[in-house]
Design a protein around this motif. Structure first.
Motif, mmCIF file in Angstrom:
data_model
loop_
_atom_site.group_PDB
_atom_site.id
_atom_site.type_symbol
_atom_site.label_atom_id
_atom_site.label_comp_id
_atom_site.label_asym_id
_atom_site.label_seq_id
_atom_site.Cartn_x
_atom_site.Cartn_y
_atom_site.Cartn_z
ATOM 1 N N ASP A 114 26.349 -22.730 -102.517
ATOM 2 C CA ASP A 114 25.601 -21.735 -103.282
ATOM 3 C C ASP A 114 24.108 -21.790 -103.030
ATOM 4 N N HIS A 115 23.559 -23.013 -102.991
ATOM 5 C CA HIS A 115 22.097 -23.055 -102.919
ATOM 6 C C HIS A 115 21.591 -22.599 -101.552
ATOM 7 N N ARG A 164 23.159 -20.118 -99.882
ATOM 8 C CA ARG A 164 23.253 -18.654 -100.052
ATOM 9 C C ARG A 164 22.035 -18.144 -100.819
ATOM 10 N N ARG A 211 15.166 -27.937 -93.586
ATOM 11 C CA ARG A 211 14.700 -28.417 -94.872
ATOM 12 C C ARG A 211 15.832 -28.429 -95.895
ATOM 13 N N HIS A 212 16.674 -27.392 -95.838
ATOM 14 C CA HIS A 212 17.698 -27.305 -96.881
ATOM 15 C C HIS A 212 19.039 -27.879 -96.453
ATOM 16 N N ARG A 259 18.870 -31.679 -94.654
ATOM 17 C CA ARG A 259 18.469 -32.687 -95.629
ATOM 18 C C ARG A 259 19.617 -33.046 -96.560
ATOM 19 N N ASN A 260 20.385 -32.036 -96.927
ATOM 20 C CA ASN A 260 21.513 -32.292 -97.814
ATOM 21 C C ASN A 260 22.661 -32.998 -97.102
ATOM 22 N N ILE A 270 16.242 -40.297 -100.167
ATOM 23 C CA ILE A 270 16.581 -38.903 -99.875
ATOM 24 C C ILE A 270 16.950 -38.136 -101.133
ATOM 25 N N ASP A 271 17.800 -38.731 -101.980
ATOM 26 C CA ASP A 271 18.392 -37.982 -103.076
ATOM 27 C C ASP A 271 17.828 -38.428 -104.421
ATOM 28 N N PRO A 272 17.109 -37.535 -105.112
ATOM 29 C CA PRO A 272 16.506 -37.910 -106.393
ATOM 30 C C PRO A 272 17.549 -38.285 -107.445
ATOM 31 N N ARG A 273 18.772 -37.751 -107.328
ATOM 32 C CA ARG A 273 19.800 -38.082 -108.318
ATOM 33 C C ARG A 273 20.189 -39.553 -108.198
#
Lengths: 332, 322, 309
Positions: free
Chosen positions: B217-218, B220, B235-236, B239-240, B313-316
């Protein structure tokens, strides 16, 4: 003044070949400047696909097989991906259904705002940041300056949808396509977001195409309503008339069985039967198998949109609700 | 914080388990006394050696002593080489480290871009070719790749050396083959052999991650925001894809370590792997025990590094970790 | 694998599976090739021109002859000869037989251990389950080849040289099985936990049917098709692992040629230009692993489309 959005004869097929089934069939409608058009219908009616077609985001095998899409008088269908990019986010904003998944979890919301702004507007980092903070405060995010450095997972669903709205309005678009912007939210938050959407649209003079299956949302903020059934327009007209005196039996079915405008979506009535599958449309009026008023003509000939009061309805005998009684049972 | 403590606890647990296996191996597999005094020693001699080695102490005391020595890098003397195990490992470690890193470089340097390409152009000719090749490559054992490379590039074409490390430079605590032409030339074939299989794995992994993220989704929504393609992809999307990539690469490091044994055998690369093969063939228990601990330690360090990189990498994950 | 296959074949060897095979040329060719090679390997005694275990049939004068050569006494060697003058073709057939034997046994042992543990852990849960799964995690975090090497190393230390040579084959089988059992255990455990909650199992338990009987007659059959898929893919992996171990000189002793040890011998003569000694067995190993793999891929998709990523 030309309409903000003008869709003419839009046809979307599943696959590119000649006999490919039509998901959206010859759809035409306008959205006036500053107007909110509510687009309703069951899932699978083609609401979201219409939005995706306008944004140029149809994924294969979906294919725009015909029609014309104009934004502010400029034709945008068939533009190259590069040319389309300067429309998306710039002159057409978008809001998607689920704020939990719309934002990139690894980037701060400030970064996502400024990157959108700087992609479309000639701004340096500082002024983009300023604009982003202003946007956040406009959509009602408290302590916007601090929130710039927050990651999406640190915000609640409602807050995230506010951020998504800020992103949609970031570059002062003339049209915003909001695809089920409240569906994934709590009931209490839904009203806030709908109110915010309407306010943003009014303040900035943007037009909105609001896709939803929640008649309550429509009643609350739409100026005009388009009802989709099986990829075709069933009825379109000013919200107050259409909601009060629906002409098409399908719209009547949707309306008659809503006990309270503010109730949740899963209370949609059970109109007997279900919408035809893609490519399985019956002859004549697509709604006739489910319509208690259907006649031989309905089964044989497809009705065109005809004027009925201030609305247009695709029905051979619009307006007369007598003899149509939707079942009292509710889904969910 | 709790998360970090749990991870540290797990790591310590794994290391301790490895130490226990290593100790059991060292203490009970084969008779250390026999290995020291020889088969023909008298009963008195044996008893004295047993006492001197502390083999009469309770098992727990022996284990603590073993761990204490291991921490200081003392693993005893190799049966086969009659040298302290720690020295042997110290001499061989640089060769293996350089080979492993070079192979990972090959695997990442080729695997990541090719994986991105096959995800971005799923219907391209190159994509189809690469996917078919990687499917076939699964059935090619590493040592066979090495043999074929030697046959073609060393025997038939005579371009590259097939044995050893070439000329090495001694830096005192480290011997490197990276500073001489012959050292670098000698590295090419082994690194390719070791890296090739990892490359296909990384390529497939990057591809499937990227495909999944590009559908998300993000992405899209980012397209609906009108972001440019490079921003979208790098970037999107990329990175993910990094978090799972880092995790897999960490896991694969273990495999590279294991297969360096194979590659070192094929290319007679004077590293740890070659040493271990000899240790196995000659039942050199102290060497095996030390190697086992070294492998466990390496794995633990890699896991720690993976956790840290992912937290960056991941803030979570970062939030969970702190 | 074929042993586990036979009793349940009539249950799910339905016609659509056969039809699916017929319409997938890659799978069909792979299956035929794999079957052909398996038969050739098992029939090495009959099919091989020369018995490589009989030293009298090797002629040292014919050592390292290139493919297609004719020997001193008029023997023809289509694929050349090895350093001891043995016919390569025969050596490869016997080698494949050994590799296949080790591979099949390893898969069988791994599946037996894994399925048994998976059933027990999934059905009873509790402490045993927790312990077994932690052990499985540890096994999973170490590369199979390293586990196999370690087990082989321990075996060599415990046993003296002669004993080890005698039981080298079972040691290799166990070493390989030890590194592949985890996958079966995890899959079967998950399936068992799902199956256990179903009504028919509850009904059986209420009526007093024993746990063993429930596990074997009700739950086990439901786990067989994923186990078969894992086993097929594992067979290719097990054969490759055996070849790697033998190539390293820690697997099957050279007295019993396997594909890996043939390649090991060939590797030493690579620089003399005698490429065929390494390359032919290598190619056979590759083709066999590839066909089994491709067949396994097809089987996975055909039996359970959901498993396909």
């Amino acid at each position: 003044m030309s309409p903000a959005l003008s869709v003419n004869g839009l046809t979307v097929t599943l696959g590119r070949h000649q006999a490919a089934p039509k998901v959206i069939d010859d759809l035409s409608f306008d959205v006036g400047p500053g107007e909110i058009l509510g687009m309703v219908g069951e899932s699978g009616a083609g609401k979201s696909l219409t939005g995706q077609a306008i944004l140029g985001l149809l994924d294969p095998p979906l294919h725009m097989a015909g029609g014309r899409i104009e934004v502010a008088g400029e034709r945008i269908d068939g533009l190259s991906e590069t040319a389309m990019r300067s429309w998306r986010g710039r002159r057409i904003g978008a809001v998607f259904q689920d704020p939990m998944t719309s934002l990139n979890p690894l980037l701060t919301i400030g970064r996502q705002l400024t990157e959108t702004i700087r992609t479309h507007l000639p701004m340096n980092a500082a002024s983009a940041r300023e604009r982003a903070i202003r946007l956040l405060s406009e959509v009602g995010v408290p302590a916007p300056e601090e929130r710039m450095g927050a990651y999406p997972h640190m915000l609640s669903g409602g807050m995230r949808q506010r951020v998504v709205l800020a992103l949609a309005f970031a570059c002062d678009p003339m049209l915003v396509i909001a695809d089920e912007p409240t569906t994934a939210l709590d009931v209490s938050i839904q009203a806030q977001i709908v109110g915010l959407l309407r306010r943003m649209c009014r303040e900035r003079g943007a037009s909105v195409m609001l896709i939803t299956h929640d008649m309550g949302v429509i009643a609350e903020c739409a100026d005009r309503v388009a009802v989709l059934y099986g990829g075709r327009l069933a009825e379109i007209g000013p919200a107050d008339t259409l909601l009060r005196e629906p002409a098409h039996p399908y719209t009547q079915g949707l309306m008659a069985s809503i006990p309270d405008m503010r109730r949740r979506v899963d209370m949609l009535p059970q109109i007997p039967g279900s919408m035809p599958r893609v490519g399985g449309a019956p002859s004549g009026c697509a709604f006739h198998p489910r319509c208690s008023r259907a006649t031989a003509r309905c089964r044989a000939e497809r009705p065109d949109l005809v004027g009925h009061g201030s609305c247009l309805a695709a029905c051979w005998m619009p307006g007369d609700p007598s003899g149509f009684r939707p079942e009292a049972t509710h889904a969910g | 914080m709790v998360f970090m403590l749990i991870r540290a606890g797990q790591t310590a647990g794994v290391l301790l388990a490895a130490a226990l296996v290593s100790f059991l191996l060292f203490r009970f597999v084969g008779d250390p006394v026999n290995n020291i005094v020889g088969q023909g020693a008298s009963v008195e001699e044996r008893a004295a050696t047993r006492e001197a080695l502390g083999l009469n102490d309770p098992a727990i005391v022996q284990f603590s002593r073993f761990v204490g020595r291991a921490v200081q890098g003392e693993f005893g003397v190799s049966y086969r080489f009659s040298q302290p195990v720690a020295d042997l490992i110290g001499q061989r470690l640089p060769a293996t480290a350089e080979l492993t890193l070079a192979a990972m470089l090959v695997a990442l340097g080729l695997g990541v871009p090719l994986g991105m390409w096959t995800a971005i152009k799923p219907r391209g000719v190159l994509t189809q070719t690469l996917l078919t090749l990687s499917l076939i490559g699964v059935a090619l054992p590493t040592f066979l790749i090495g043999i074929v490379l030697i046959l073609v590039f060393s025997v038939w074409l005579g371009w590259l050396p097939a044995f050893g490390r070439g000329a090495v430079t001694n830096l005192g605590w480290w011997t490197t083959g990276l500073l001489t032409t012959s050292g670098l030339r000698a590295l090419i074939l082994p690194a390719l052999t070791l890296g090739l299989f990892q490359m296909t794995l990384i390529m497939r992994m990057v591809r499937s991650e990227m495909l999944e993220i590009l559908r998300s989704d993000h992405i899209r929504f980012s397209r609906a925001r009108g972001l440019r393609r490079p921003a979208l992809i790098y970037r999107h999307a990329f990175r993910n894809a990094l978090t799972p990539l880092v995790t897999i690469v960490g896991l694969q490091f273990g495999n590279v370590f294991a297969f360096s044994i194979v590659v070192e055998t094929v290319f007679q690369w004077p590293g740890l792997g070659l040493l271990v093969i000899q240790a196995i063939q000659f039942a050199d228990v102290p060497l095996l025990a030390a190697y086992l601990l070294l492998v466990a330690l390496t794995f633990a360090l890699i896991n720690l590094a993976v956790d840290l990189v992912n937290a960056v990498i991941d803030p979570r994950i970062r939030q969970e970790a702190l | 694998m074929s042993g586990a296959n036979a009793p349940v074949a009539s249950v799910w060897w339905r016609s659509d599976l056969a039809r699916s095979l017929a319409t997938s040329p890659v799978a069909l060719i792979s299956a035929l090739l794999a079957c052909g090679l398996t038969i050739a390997a098992l029939g090495a005694d009959v099919l091989a021109p020369v018995n490589v275990f009989d030293p009298r049939q090797a002629n040292i004068a014919d050592a390292r002859l290139p493919p297609g050569a004719t020997g001193l006494f008029g023997d023809s060697y289509p694929l050349g000869t090895d350093p001891q003058g043995r016919d390569m073709l025969s050596a490869m057939l016997y080698g494949l037989r050994t590799s296949l034997l080790v591979g099949l046994s390893a898969v069988f042992v791994a599946a037996a251990i894994g399925v048994a543990l998976g059933l027990i852990c999934g059905y009873f849960g509790g402490l045993l389950d927790a312990v077994v799964m932690r052990v499985a995690d540890v096994f999973l975090s170490f590369p199979p080849i390293l586990i196999a090497l370690l087990i082989d190393g321990v075996a060599r230390t415990v046993l003296d040289r002669a004993d080890h040579a005698r039981i080298a084959l079972p040691v290799v089988v166990i070493a390989i099985a030890a590194s592949y059992w985890v996958q079966y255990a995890r899959t079967v455990r998950t399936l068992t936990m799902i199956e256990r909650k179903k009504d028919y199992v509850l009904a059986a338990r209420v009526t007093g049917v024993g746990a063993g009987r429930i596990l074997f007659t009700h739950i086990l059959p439901n786990t067989l098709s994923p186990v078969l898929v894992i086993a097929t893919v594992n067979l290719a992996l097990a054969i490759l692992t055996e070849a790697t171990l033998s190539f390293l000189g820690v697997g099957i002793p050279p007295t019993q040629p396997s594909l890996g040890s043939l390649i090991r011998i060939g590797n030493e003569f690579l620089f003399s230009g005698d490429w065929w000694i390494a390359i032919f067995p290598g190619a056979l190993l590759f083709v066999y692993a590839l066909t089994v793999n491709l067949f396994g891929d097809w089987l996975r998709q055909a039996l359970n489309p959901r498993l396909d990523r």
